[in-house]
Design a protein around this motif. Sequence first.
Motif, PDB file in Angstrom:
ATOM      1  N   HIS A  19      28.853  61.613 -67.567  1.00 63.53           N
ATOM      2  CA  HIS A  19      28.956  62.977 -67.040  1.00 63.53           C
ATOM      3  C   HIS A  19      28.086  63.883 -67.906  1.00 63.53           C
ATOM      4  O   HIS A  19      28.408  64.184 -69.054  1.00 63.53           O
ATOM      5  N   ILE A  20      26.959  64.316 -67.366  1.00 62.83           N
ATOM      6  CA  ILE A  20      26.008  65.117 -68.131  1.00 62.83           C
ATOM      7  C   ILE A  20      26.277  66.604 -67.901  1.00 62.83           C
ATOM      8  O   ILE A  20      26.386  67.064 -66.761  1.00 62.83           O
ATOM      9  N   PRO A  62      40.903  59.493 -55.444  1.00 65.63           N
ATOM     10  CA  PRO A  62      41.576  59.527 -56.755  1.00 65.63           C
ATOM     11  C   PRO A  62      41.177  58.366 -57.658  1.00 65.63           C
ATOM     12  O   PRO A  62      41.246  58.479 -58.886  1.00 65.63           O
ATOM     13  N   LYS A  63      40.727  57.258 -57.067  1.00 65.80           N
ATOM     14  CA  LYS A  63      40.339  56.095 -57.866  1.00 65.80           C
ATOM     15  C   LYS A  63      39.120  56.380 -58.736  1.00 65.80           C
ATOM     16  O   LYS A  63      38.923  55.733 -59.772  1.00 65.80           O
ATOM     17  N   LEU A  64      38.291  57.352 -58.314  1.00 63.33           N
ATOM     18  CA  LEU A  64      37.081  57.642 -59.088  1.00 63.33           C
ATOM     19  C   LEU A  64      37.418  58.199 -60.465  1.00 63.33           C
ATOM     20  O   LEU A  64      36.675  57.979 -61.427  1.00 63.33           O
ATOM     21  N   LEU A  65      38.518  58.931 -60.556  1.00 60.77           N
ATOM     22  CA  LEU A  65      38.907  59.483 -61.859  1.00 60.77           C
ATOM     23  C   LEU A  65      39.424  58.412 -62.806  1.00 60.77           C
ATOM     24  O   LEU A  65      39.553  58.640 -64.008  1.00 60.77           O
ATOM     25  N   GLN A  66      39.741  57.238 -62.279  1.00 65.83           N
ATOM     26  CA  GLN A  66      40.229  56.147 -63.124  1.00 65.83           C
ATOM     27  C   GLN A  66      39.085  55.380 -63.783  1.00 65.83           C
ATOM     28  O   GLN A  66      39.309  54.566 -64.673  1.00 65.83           O
ATOM     29  N   LYS A  67      37.867  55.629 -63.350  1.00 64.85           N
ATOM     30  CA  LYS A  67      36.721  54.958 -63.958  1.00 64.85           C
ATOM     31  C   LYS A  67      36.469  55.495 -65.369  1.00 64.85           C
ATOM     32  O   LYS A  67      36.744  56.654 -65.672  1.00 64.85           O
ATOM     33  N   LYS A  68      35.944  54.633 -66.214  1.00 57.52           N
ATOM     34  CA  LYS A  68      35.578  55.044 -67.568  1.00 57.52           C
ATOM     35  C   LYS A  68      34.482  56.103 -67.493  1.00 57.52           C
ATOM     36  O   LYS A  68      33.483  55.929 -66.786  1.00 57.52           O
ATOM     37  N   GLN A  69      34.667  57.189 -68.228  1.00 56.41           N
ATOM     38  CA  GLN A  69      33.718  58.303 -68.165  1.00 56.41           C
ATOM     39  C   GLN A  69      33.376  58.773 -69.576  1.00 56.41           C
ATOM     40  O   GLN A  69      34.261  58.997 -70.398  1.00 56.41           O
ATOM     41  N   ILE A  70      32.083  58.889 -69.834  1.00 49.15           N
ATOM     42  CA  ILE A  70      31.574  59.387 -71.111  1.00 49.15           C
ATOM     43  C   ILE A  70      30.867  60.714 -70.844  1.00 49.15           C
ATOM     44  O   ILE A  70      30.134  60.846 -69.863  1.00 49.15           O
ATOM     45  N   VAL A  71      31.078  61.682 -71.709  1.00 44.56           N
ATOM     46  CA  VAL A  71      30.473  63.000 -71.528  1.00 44.56           C
ATOM     47  C   VAL A  71      29.245  63.134 -72.427  1.00 44.56           C
ATOM     48  O   VAL A  71      29.329  62.902 -73.645  1.00 44.56           O
TER      49      VAL A  71
END
Length: 431
Positions: free
Chosen positions: A242-243, A270-279
């Motif tokens: 997430h840039i 809602p499943k998309l928010l369960q993915k690993k996310q780096i800012v």
Amino acid sequence: MFIDRAKIIVTSGAGGDGMVSFRREKYVPRGGPSGGDGGKGGSVIVVANPDLNTLVNFRRHRHFTANKGENGGAKEMFGKNAEDVIVEVPLGTMIYDNKTGELLADMTQEGQRAVIVKGGHGGRGNSHFATSAVRAPTFAEKGEPGEQKEIRLELKILADVGLLGFPSVGKSSFLKKVSAAKPEVAAYHFTTLSPILGVVSLDDERNFVVADIPGLIEGASQGVGLGDEFLRHVERTKVLIHILDAAGSEGRDPFDDFNIINNELSLYSPKLLQKKQIVAANKIDLIQDPKVLDDLRSKIEAKGYEFFPISTLTGEGIRPLLESVWDLLQEIPDVQNEESEKVIVYEEPKEEFTVEVKDGVFYITGKRIEKLVSMTNFEDYVSLRRFDRAWKFMGIDKLLKKNGIQEGDTVNLYGTEFTFSDNRNQEETEE
């Protein structure tokens, strides 16, 4: 041009007709039946091709039709099978029956094949129907009809990592910096109008694919800014970067941007928010006050996300970010999308017979009865008797009586009409 949806019509070929023929050799006075079988009709098969990345070819070519099988010949010569028609699609293409909405195939692996409509079987020649009672059958089967479907193709790109963020936060610049991809980079919104893939190589053995997902702004899940056209591509990725425009150079608050985009992900699935996310906090080279970056870091980390300050201009902070992404990818099992696990190749469901009465005529539909009608020669008495036996075996009489049919009523089978009679069944029993 990037096209990620298309509708096409696929039609398989009918089987060839069986042959009615008898041996006529000089020294064989009573030659038996020698009609050969018809050839199989061509199927339409979809194949996943990794060299394709768009469905644009289907804008003009919408009909794919296979040929009919060759008819059988004399001396038990079989008809030639028709060739299958191959339709190539990009990896990540999902195929739906446009009429029912059913998922037919999910093309996630190179070379994967899915038979969408099967070619009809060839009809049997009269040599198959000789018995001790009927030594010279004068009928043969017609070929089985082909199938036709309108199918919908939807492309969801296959990438390990997806780039999220508002327009002009530096997603394209990031992809250009870390891979050999050449996205257009400019200081205006929606420079990127299609997902772009790039391969990141940390060393000779560590590589992963990154996709720039465009069109994400507030309201994206409802179609604002082309968002709903591209959010589906996020579903295939394992990790999201997430840039953010940490410097707020567009006049927006980066933390508000972060919350808005994540809210759109949640609204879409809602499943998309369960993915690993780096800012990734980009444009740190434009920040004058260190407290601005520290404040953003504390807010992001308070939500449980890893935070990496970077600059796509100078390259600062990018290597540690990529190393962290690689580590996350190793932790996530290489499992296909849930839909692709459930359905890979479509199988025609068994369809029961249905009866509908219109203006006193009983219309019967169903795959088995359609096949029987199309393969029967109603001008031949023996073939007609065989049809009667199959009719009785399928329980059609009982079904019609259950629906109130009476002696002398008309029955319609895919355009072929009969007069219903109980006497026919009694005659067969006496025989």
